[in-house]
Design a protein around this motif. Structure first.
Motif, PDB file in Angstrom:
ATOM      1  N   LYS A  38       0.700  -1.027   0.139  1.00  0.00           N
ATOM      2  CA  LYS A  38       0.132   0.066   0.078  1.00  0.00           C
ATOM      3  C   LYS A  38       0.832   1.219   0.073  1.00  0.00           C
ATOM      4  O   LYS A  38       0.294   2.106  -0.368  1.00  0.00           O
ATOM      5  CB  LYS A  38      -1.104   0.126   1.092  1.00  0.00           C
ATOM      6  CG  LYS A  38      -2.024  -1.169   1.099  1.00  0.00           C
ATOM      7  CD  LYS A  38      -2.901  -1.066   2.456  1.00  0.00           C
ATOM      8  CE  LYS A  38      -4.018  -2.134   2.398  1.00  0.00           C
ATOM      9  NZ  LYS A  38      -4.935  -2.088   3.600  1.00  0.00           N
ATOM     10  N   ASN A  39       2.022   1.235   0.696  1.00  0.00           N
ATOM     11  CA  ASN A  39       2.807   2.530   0.711  1.00  0.00           C
ATOM     12  C   ASN A  39       4.026   2.544  -0.196  1.00  0.00           C
ATOM     13  O   ASN A  39       5.247   3.205   0.168  1.00  0.00           O
ATOM     14  CB  ASN A  39       3.320   2.533   2.192  1.00  0.00           C
ATOM     15  CG  ASN A  39       2.167   2.706   3.116  1.00  0.00           C
ATOM     16  OD1 ASN A  39       1.470   3.630   2.968  1.00  0.00           O
ATOM     17  ND2 ASN A  39       1.512   1.675   3.759  1.00  0.00           N
ATOM     18  N   ASN A  40       4.159   1.268  -0.802  1.00  0.00           N
ATOM     19  CA  ASN A  40       5.504   1.392  -2.092  1.00  0.00           C
ATOM     20  C   ASN A  40       6.940   1.428  -1.385  1.00  0.00           C
ATOM     21  O   ASN A  40       7.650   2.039  -1.632  1.00  0.00           O
ATOM     22  CB  ASN A  40       5.249   2.533  -2.931  1.00  0.00           C
ATOM     23  CG  ASN A  40       3.918   2.689  -3.755  1.00  0.00           C
ATOM     24  OD1 ASN A  40       3.400   1.631  -3.893  1.00  0.00           O
ATOM     25  ND2 ASN A  40       3.484   3.802  -3.864  1.00  0.00           N
ATOM     26  N   PHE A  41       6.987   0.336  -0.504  1.00  0.00           N
ATOM     27  CA  PHE A  41       8.222  -0.033   0.115  1.00  0.00           C
ATOM     28  C   PHE A  41       8.448  -1.479   0.007  1.00  0.00           C
ATOM     29  O   PHE A  41       7.699  -2.371  -0.625  1.00  0.00           O
ATOM     30  CB  PHE A  41       8.593   0.911   1.483  1.00  0.00           C
ATOM     31  CG  PHE A  41       7.609   0.116   2.502  1.00  0.00           C
ATOM     32  CD1 PHE A  41       8.177  -1.024   3.247  1.00  0.00           C
ATOM     33  CD2 PHE A  41       6.490   0.438   2.927  1.00  0.00           C
ATOM     34  CE1 PHE A  41       7.363  -1.677   4.570  1.00  0.00           C
ATOM     35  CE2 PHE A  41       5.773  -0.259   4.014  1.00  0.00           C
ATOM     36  CZ  PHE A  41       6.234  -1.164   4.642  1.00  0.00           C
ATOM     37  N   LEU A  42       9.712  -1.923   0.567  1.00  0.00           N
ATOM     38  CA  LEU A  42       9.902  -3.135   0.375  1.00  0.00           C
ATOM     39  C   LEU A  42      10.040  -4.018   1.772  1.00  0.00           C
ATOM     40  O   LEU A  42      10.396  -3.322   2.865  1.00  0.00           O
ATOM     41  CB  LEU A  42      11.326  -3.551  -0.345  1.00  0.00           C
ATOM     42  CG  LEU A  42      11.588  -3.135  -1.732  1.00  0.00           C
ATOM     43  CD1 LEU A  42      12.796  -3.423  -2.451  1.00  0.00           C
ATOM     44  CD2 LEU A  42      10.584  -3.788  -2.624  1.00  0.00           C
ATOM     45  N   PHE A  43       9.565  -5.280   1.711  1.00  0.00           N
ATOM     46  CA  PHE A  43       9.644  -5.978   3.080  1.00  0.00           C
ATOM     47  C   PHE A  43      10.423  -7.294   2.913  1.00  0.00           C
ATOM     48  O   PHE A  43      10.144  -8.142   2.004  1.00  0.00           O
ATOM     49  CB  PHE A  43       8.179  -6.302   3.550  1.00  0.00           C
ATOM     50  CG  PHE A  43       8.125  -7.535   4.583  1.00  0.00           C
ATOM     51  CD1 PHE A  43       8.806  -7.306   5.754  1.00  0.00           C
ATOM     52  CD2 PHE A  43       7.364  -8.392   4.349  1.00  0.00           C
ATOM     53  CE1 PHE A  43       8.819  -8.183   6.793  1.00  0.00           C
ATOM     54  CE2 PHE A  43       7.376  -9.776   5.446  1.00  0.00           C
ATOM     55  CZ  PHE A  43       7.962  -9.320   6.496  1.00  0.00           C
TER      56      PHE A  43
END
Length: 309
Positions: free
Chosen positions: A38-43
């Motif tokens: 949803k927030n355009n980062f990486l996990f």
């Protein structure tokens, strides 16, 4: 703060990870993966395979450790990037260990192991730049050039490893500074080995820069280990980091209270939880609340970091 990893646009180079399914309960993985989408980062999902609920998510980072737990060609095709784990800050020089009681039938199936048996991945088997280069190139060829990062603990040989990673063709390095990582690590390693991430970041930056500005500009240094505030993230940027990875701080956002009994019984149901005789867990995180907390934490962190900039 926006950037890219490979062809994937990111709202910032602030990542959450790398924490495996097994070390964490599935609800934590679902929450972080949802926030990343949803927030355009990486996990980074660590070395334990991927929870089925987040299988379609393209914003996950897959870790290749010596155990190769749960690694399949299909998984590498779906992920955004791959990390090669050489070591971690919690226990430099050691491999991974998931105790037998945490290797449940669900986790065993994902990791390709028999249930109820300790899951062990030994320490790194990469002993030269040539070996590292071959591993990086093999992964890139099998994934059509996906970004590859080298993950290492911050120890006395870091400068050589950082320069070697840059020369190997990797896209960047994740440096795990002293004090980060699992509360289940042997205390001798956790409390006595490694260096602070600030020193490590500066050393890595200088080592890669010595190879030329063009090489440094194309190589990302990601700092991890006790990065618990936007102010510290900014300080690490000044020391040479291109981004940061959040671990314990992100778990705190879900409710972790740092009891450091991650391998026994986590009171907040984020790590280990007891099971009833029939195998059912006695407590679990609220997934919806955890998703909201993970997203709120990331947005608050990044907005504050933007204000400092």
């Amino acid at each position: 703060l926006s950037t890219t990893v490979g062809s994937l646009p990111l709202s910032s180079l602030v990542l959450i990870g790398e924490m495996s399914y097994g070390a964490l309960q599935p609800e934590a993985h679902v929450a972080f993966a949802d926030a990343a989408a949803k927030n355009n980062f990486l996990f980074g999902v660590g070395e334990g395979g991927v929870v089925p609920e987040i299988w379609p998510n393209e914003r996950i980072v897959i870790q290749i450790a010596t155990g190769l737990f749960g690694i399949t060609p299909e998984l590498l095709e779906r992920c955004a990037a791959i990390t090669i784990k050489m070591s971690q800050s919690a226990k430099p020089g050691m491999g991974g260990h998931l105790p037998a009681f945490k290797v449940t039938p669900e986790i065993a199936a994902l990791r390709g192991l028999p249930p109820g048996v300790d899951a062990l991945s030994d320490s790194s088997r990469v002993f030269s730049i040539e070996e590292m280069r071959m591993l990086v190139l093999s992964i890139k060829r099998s994934t059509n050039g996906k970004p590859v990062f080298i993950k290492v603990a911050a120890t006395h040989h870091l400068s050589a490893v950082a320069a070697g990673a840059a020369r190997s063709g990797a896209d960047g390095i994740i440096i795990d500074g002293r004090g980060g990582g699992t509360g289940a690590a042997p205390w001798v390693h956790r409390d006595n080995v490694g260096m602070p991430i600030e020193i490590a970041t500066a050393l890595a930056h200088r080592a890669v820069l010595s190879l030329g500005k063009e090489k440094r500009d194309s190589f990302k240094i990601i700092a991890a280990g006790r990065v618990d505030s936007p102010e510290k993230a900014f300080k690490l940027e000044l020391l040479g980091a291109d981004g940061v990875m959040l671990g314990t701080a992100a778990l705190n956002a879900l409710g972790c209270i740092n009891v450091n009994l991650c391998h026994k019984d986590c009171p907040t149901a984020i790590a280990a939880v007891p099971r009833s005789p029939d195998g059912e867990r006695k407590k679990a995180l609220d997934v919806d609340i955890s998703k909201q907390r993970a997203g709120n934490y990331y947005n608050g962190f990044v907005r504050t970091l933007a204000d400092i900039h």
